[in-house]
Design a protein around this motif. Structure first.
Motif, short mmCIF file in Angstrom:
data_model
loop_
_atom_site.label_atom_id
_atom_site.label_comp_id
_atom_site.label_asym_id
_atom_site.label_seq_id
_atom_site.Cartn_x
_atom_site.Cartn_y
_atom_site.Cartn_z
N ASP A 5 1.50 -12.06 -5.19
CA ASP A 5 1.90 -10.98 -4.28
C ASP A 5 1.14 -9.69 -4.60
N GLU A 9 -1.44 -7.56 -2.16
CA GLU A 9 -1.31 -6.12 -1.90
C GLU A 9 -2.59 -5.38 -2.26
N LYS A 12 -5.00 -5.95 0.56
CA LYS A 12 -4.60 -5.18 1.74
C LYS A 12 -4.99 -3.71 1.61
N ARG A 13 -4.84 -3.18 0.40
CA ARG A 13 -5.12 -1.75 0.18
C ARG A 13 -6.56 -1.49 -0.26
N GLU A 51 1.94 1.64 -5.35
CA GLU A 51 2.61 2.39 -4.27
C GLU A 51 2.23 3.87 -4.30
#
Length: 53
Positions: A5, A9, A12-13, A51
């Motif tokens: 996961d 991420e 994606k970023r 994040e």
């Protein structure tokens, strides 16, 4: 949350694992080994760093 996961991420970023390592401050080898072993604490910490980016 799993290491897979986290990798998704990162893709994606458009971020690299080494950037998280530098922001975390621990060694690349330690973080990669712990993530590969699905250490939840380490993975959660890296997700929190991701994040903030």
């Amino acid at each position: 949350m799993t290491f897979q996961d986290l990798k998704i991420e990162l893709i994606k970023r458009k971020c690299k694992f080494i950037k998280l390592v530098k922001l975390d401050g621990r060694s690349y080898q330690y973080l990669h080994r712990e993530c590969s072993n699905n250490n939840k604490k380490v993975i959660e910490t890296l997700f929190k760093i991701l994040e903030k980016l």
